[in-house]
Design an enzyme around this catalytic site. Structure first.
Site, PDB file in Angstrom:
ATOM      1  N   ASP A   7       0.853  -1.186   0.000  1.00  0.00           N
ATOM      2  CA  ASP A   7       0.000   0.000   0.000  1.00  0.00           C
ATOM      3  C   ASP A   7       0.887   1.235   0.000  1.00  0.00           C
ATOM      4  OD1 ASP A   7      -0.094   1.114   3.074  1.00  0.00           O
ATOM      5  OD2 ASP A   7      -0.065  -1.072   3.082  1.00  0.00           O
ATOM      6  N   GLU A  88      -8.208   4.747  11.660  1.00  0.00           N
ATOM      7  CA  GLU A  88      -7.093   4.920  12.590  1.00  0.00           C
ATOM      8  C   GLU A  88      -7.299   6.069  13.559  1.00  0.00           C
ATOM      9  OE1 GLU A  88      -3.003   4.501  11.001  1.00  0.00           O
ATOM     10  OE2 GLU A  88      -3.940   4.430   9.017  1.00  0.00           O
TER      11      GLU A  88
END
Length: 273
Positions: A7, A88
């Protein structure tokens, strides 16, 4: 078996290595005011390598529906791409997480939707185990493919190497991952020419498949053609260009010589003529 992937975000280059990869997840947006300035280039680079492409959104506190709209507007996902929520921020609740995923699935029903989070968020903040079409779990303290969660997982982010996050996908092959990402939609993902066998690639052979191969080799930046005339006929330009593709796929020596092999041919994604 698993499939390797990475990623990337604005911190990484737009010319990252795709050797040995089956997928690349690219950050697209954050909140309702940030767009990854390298998103377009990073996605194009991944597509040129013939891997499955994903786009992810970093959620911030605020309207989840507005963030879904912002994400979809700027991700510009193609058929067969994967979408993901990056959870997150501690200011984004579990309810917010669920609302985002459900809204994203509603607004983009043709795409698979994943939830990305770390082990702490999954075990101690999540209360519903809802993760859309699959869980993308970040657990760098475990071996690849063995995250410390009991829930079924789809992607596992297990380490950072060379300045890039490394992942594995829980699929037997890249083809299986691509088929899953397509979500069974008829005609949504282009069909590719099957490998015709090494003996098919003889100099002078004329075929629309050769022209399609020519176009793909140019698209993946392996253009060693002197001219585009007679591009449906196998010639020296095809040999030089394909050998450049073999090297780009990580092969060397005798393994990077004409004729093509099945692995690099399948990865080139030559569309059916």
């Amino acid at each position: 078996m698993t499939v390797n992937g990475i990623d990337v975000a604005s911190y990484q280059t737009s010319t990252f290595s795709t050797s040995g990869l089956g997928f690349v997840m690219v950050k697209a947006t954050e909140g309702t005011s940030y767009i990854n300035p390298k998103h377009t280039a990073q996605v194009a680079h991944a597509r040129a390598a013939g891997v499955t492409v994903g786009h992810y959104h970093f959620a911030r506190p605020g309207s989840m529906s507005a963030q879904v709209a912002y994400f979809l507007q700027h991700a510009a996902a193609a058929p067969g791409d994967v979408l993901a929520l990056d959870w997150e921020d501690t200011g984004v609740s579990g309810a917010d997480k669920d609302a985002f995923i459900k809204a994203l699935q509603k607004e983009s029903p043709a795409h698979r939707v994943l939830l990305y989070c770390n082990v702490d968020f999954w075990l101690h903040r999540d209360t519903t185990s809802f993760c859309g079409d699959g869980l993308w779990i970040a657990d760098p303290e475990s071996d690849a493919g063995h995250p410390r969660v009991e829930h079924a997982w789809t992607l596992h982010q297990y380490s950072v190497s060379g300045g890039v996050d490394r992942n594995v996908a829980n699929f037997a092959s890249s083809d299986a991952l691509t088929a899953w990402a397509a979500k069974g939609s008829s005609g949504a993902v282009p069909k590719y020419e099957p490998f015709p066998g090494a003996s098919w690639f003889t100099v002078g052979r004329k075929s629309p498949v050769v022209a399609a191969m020519h176009a793909r080799l140019v698209a993946v930046s392996c253009n060693h053609y002197q001219t585009s005339s007679n591009k449906d006929v196998i010639g020296s330009g095809d040999i030089a260009s394909y050998q450049a593709w073999q090297r780009k796929c990580g092969y060397s020596g005798a393994a990077a010589t004409w004729p093509p092999g099945k692995t690099t041919w399948d990865k080139l994604h030559v569309p059916t003529s």
